[in-house]
Design a protein around this motif. Sequence first.
Motif, mmCIF file in Angstrom:
data_model
loop_
_atom_site.group_PDB
_atom_site.id
_atom_site.type_symbol
_atom_site.label_atom_id
_atom_site.label_comp_id
_atom_site.label_asym_id
_atom_site.label_seq_id
_atom_site.Cartn_x
_atom_site.Cartn_y
_atom_site.Cartn_z
ATOM 1 N N TYR A 33 11.481 7.354 -13.191
ATOM 2 C CA TYR A 33 11.643 7.140 -11.694
ATOM 3 C C TYR A 33 10.859 7.904 -10.951
ATOM 4 N N SER A 34 10.735 9.218 -11.464
ATOM 5 C CA SER A 34 9.771 10.156 -10.597
ATOM 6 C C SER A 34 8.334 9.603 -10.538
ATOM 7 N N THR A 35 7.735 8.813 -11.571
ATOM 8 C CA THR A 35 6.511 8.197 -11.620
ATOM 9 C C THR A 35 6.413 6.988 -10.453
ATOM 10 N N ILE A 36 7.623 6.174 -10.564
ATOM 11 C CA ILE A 36 7.695 5.046 -9.575
ATOM 12 C C ILE A 36 7.674 5.557 -8.273
ATOM 13 N N SER A 37 8.126 6.651 -7.755
ATOM 14 C CA SER A 37 8.493 7.280 -6.409
ATOM 15 C C SER A 37 7.156 7.772 -5.829
ATOM 16 N N TRP A 38 6.385 8.618 -6.714
ATOM 17 C CA TRP A 38 4.903 8.790 -6.194
ATOM 18 C C TRP A 38 4.110 7.442 -6.190
ATOM 19 N N VAL A 39 4.040 6.870 -7.136
ATOM 20 C CA VAL A 39 3.236 5.645 -7.149
ATOM 21 C C VAL A 39 3.318 4.740 -5.962
ATOM 22 N N ALA A 40 4.948 4.294 -5.718
ATOM 23 C CA ALA A 40 5.190 3.540 -4.735
ATOM 24 C C ALA A 40 4.590 4.031 -3.205
ATOM 25 N N CYS A 41 4.764 5.313 -3.130
ATOM 26 C CA CYS A 41 4.269 6.268 -1.901
ATOM 27 C C CYS A 41 2.679 6.006 -1.940
ATOM 28 N N LEU A 42 2.094 6.300 -3.057
ATOM 29 C CA LEU A 42 0.542 6.178 -2.944
ATOM 30 C C LEU A 42 0.284 4.698 -2.653
ATOM 31 N N SER A 43 0.752 3.818 -3.314
ATOM 32 C CA SER A 43 0.230 2.353 -2.922
ATOM 33 C C SER A 43 0.666 1.955 -1.575
ATOM 34 N N ARG A 44 1.592 2.232 -1.148
ATOM 35 C CA ARG A 44 1.967 1.701 0.370
ATOM 36 C C ARG A 44 1.184 2.617 1.590
ATOM 37 N N GLY A 45 0.768 3.975 1.339
ATOM 38 C CA GLY A 45 0.077 4.854 2.149
ATOM 39 C C GLY A 45 0.867 5.719 2.974
ATOM 40 N N TYR A 102 5.404 13.824 0.437
ATOM 41 C CA TYR A 102 5.095 14.397 1.498
ATOM 42 C C TYR A 102 3.816 13.690 2.499
ATOM 43 N N TRP A 103 2.801 13.320 1.877
ATOM 44 C CA TRP A 103 1.772 12.739 2.250
ATOM 45 C C TRP A 103 1.892 11.422 3.054
ATOM 46 N N ALA A 104 2.754 10.837 2.301
ATOM 47 C CA ALA A 104 3.207 9.428 2.758
ATOM 48 C C ALA A 104 3.956 9.148 4.095
ATOM 49 N N PHE A 105 4.979 10.120 4.100
ATOM 50 C CA PHE A 105 6.133 10.312 5.114
ATOM 51 C C PHE A 105 6.102 11.447 6.072
ATOM 52 N N GLY A 106 5.136 12.509 5.832
ATOM 53 C CA GLY A 106 5.207 13.336 6.649
ATOM 54 C C GLY A 106 6.568 14.360 6.780
ATOM 55 N N HIS A 107 6.560 14.714 7.976
ATOM 56 C CA HIS A 107 8.013 15.488 8.211
ATOM 57 C C HIS A 107 9.082 14.520 8.400
ATOM 58 N N ASP A 108 9.062 13.103 8.439
ATOM 59 C CA ASP A 108 9.906 12.180 8.370
ATOM 60 C C ASP A 108 10.743 11.798 7.011
ATOM 61 N N VAL A 109 10.171 12.386 6.051
ATOM 62 C CA VAL A 109 10.887 11.985 4.859
ATOM 63 C C VAL A 109 12.230 12.354 4.510
ATOM 64 N N GLU A 110 13.103 11.503 3.984
ATOM 65 C CA GLU A 110 14.524 11.830 3.529
ATOM 66 C C GLU A 110 14.694 12.627 2.583
ATOM 67 N N ASP A 111 15.854 13.227 2.405
ATOM 68 C CA ASP A 111 16.042 14.321 1.203
ATOM 69 C C ASP A 111 16.087 13.645 0.104
ATOM 70 N N ASN A 112 16.347 12.459 -0.130
ATOM 71 C CA ASN A 112 16.156 11.872 -1.434
ATOM 72 C C ASN A 112 14.927 10.766 -1.186
ATOM 73 N N LEU A 113 13.922 10.925 -1.799
ATOM 74 C CA LEU A 113 12.644 10.110 -1.727
ATOM 75 C C LEU A 113 12.683 8.634 -1.819
ATOM 76 N N LEU A 114 13.670 8.284 -2.922
ATOM 77 C CA LEU A 114 13.836 6.745 -3.295
ATOM 78 C C LEU A 114 14.561 6.116 -2.081
ATOM 79 N N LEU A 115 15.543 6.754 -1.293
ATOM 80 C CA LEU A 115 16.169 6.224 -0.232
ATOM 81 C C LEU A 115 15.368 5.857 1.012
ATOM 82 N N ALA A 116 14.101 6.214 0.942
ATOM 83 C CA ALA A 116 13.175 6.150 1.904
ATOM 84 C C ALA A 116 12.330 5.018 1.688
#
Length: 398
Positions: free
Chosen positions: A147-159, A239-253
């Motif tokens: 799930y940690s890999t999915i979370s950052w790969v999903a962020c990278l793919s969406r930009g 952090y790169w994908a959401f900046g300062h608007d990221v939620e405290d649980n990345l998967l929920l964002a």
Amino acid sequence: MVGAGVLSLPYAMAYLGWGPGAVVLVMSWCITLYTMWQMVELHECVPGIRFDRYYELGQYAFGPKLGLWVVLPQQLIVQVGCDIVYMVTGGKCLKKFLEIACPNFTKLRQSYWICISGSIHFFLSQLPNINSVAGVSLAAAVMSLSYSTISWVACLSRGPIANVSYAYKKSSPTNSMFRIFNALGQISFAFAGHGVILEIQATIPSTLEKPSKISMWKGSIVSYFITAICYFPTALVGYWAFGHDVEDNLLLALKSPEWLIASANLMVVIHVIGSYQVYAMPVFDMIERVLVKRFKLPPGLALRLIARTTYVALTLFIAVTFPFFGDLLGFFGGFAFAPNSFFLPCTIWLAIKKPKRFSISWMVNWTCIFMGLLIMFASTIGGFRNIIIDASTYHFYS
């Protein structure tokens, strides 16, 4: 090592910024790797004696009474704190999973979801000892890596999101200061393996020709390598994908692809179920030893059923009452994880090994102690204050 705290690392970065956030993350990884090596080395620091529990090592370093009171409360807070946060995480991620997988599913209160995900622990807690949860622990390890890999790969793919900003969140100076303190605690929470390291090493056979520390240190190196490939991409890419608007649980964002995000949330649920038992087993052992030795209760199935069920019910009650994921991470990370992972091993090392004053070992250990104390006081204050602030606007059991 890789726990649910990895999902809050981008949120901590949002308050610390690129430079300070990356520095704190790297330094935490290096310091806790060093202190884990100390714990592994100290397990058999006396020939013929194995310190199978953290507090036993503390008693050898500081004396029977002082060592017990220095180490045991901190270790208990770490283990109980982890279990409470895992209850909250399991409930929130199970809720997110069903919202994505079954959009027409009847909406339930968050409190109910925490109770549903936590109910399985009433059954798993009856497993006899830490060896018996090896299969559950393996499943949890695979899930955490996935799930940690999915979370950052999903962020990278969406930009990055539209109008992403990496500026510090606009807030009053006082609130910003406490949020930064809380972020330090969230990073501390991510490095949580020290509380059970000796109990795990105790399960490894040891001989004069091949002491347990050889196998344990190899396992620790692998563990920290996997930790690095989970933590650093998740923190930086999230952090790169959401900046300062990221939620405290990345998967929920994350919103898409839906099937992948739903799978990742289900993986978190499976992971926290296994990790809960790993941290709870030493507590169960401690509770049952006290009940048998001090209160003269007969050991057996009845004692295990009552004691462990009571513990699970207590952690579930606290999780339902205070379901503040990010704030709980900051508070427990500072109050208990910083001592256990950052400076308590160094203090024990100085007491037992007694390195020469102003030698490299002496200076490194005192540096770690100073930084650990700074993180402990700052993040405990920040986390506690944020819990109070959030609780003032939160409707309990809603």
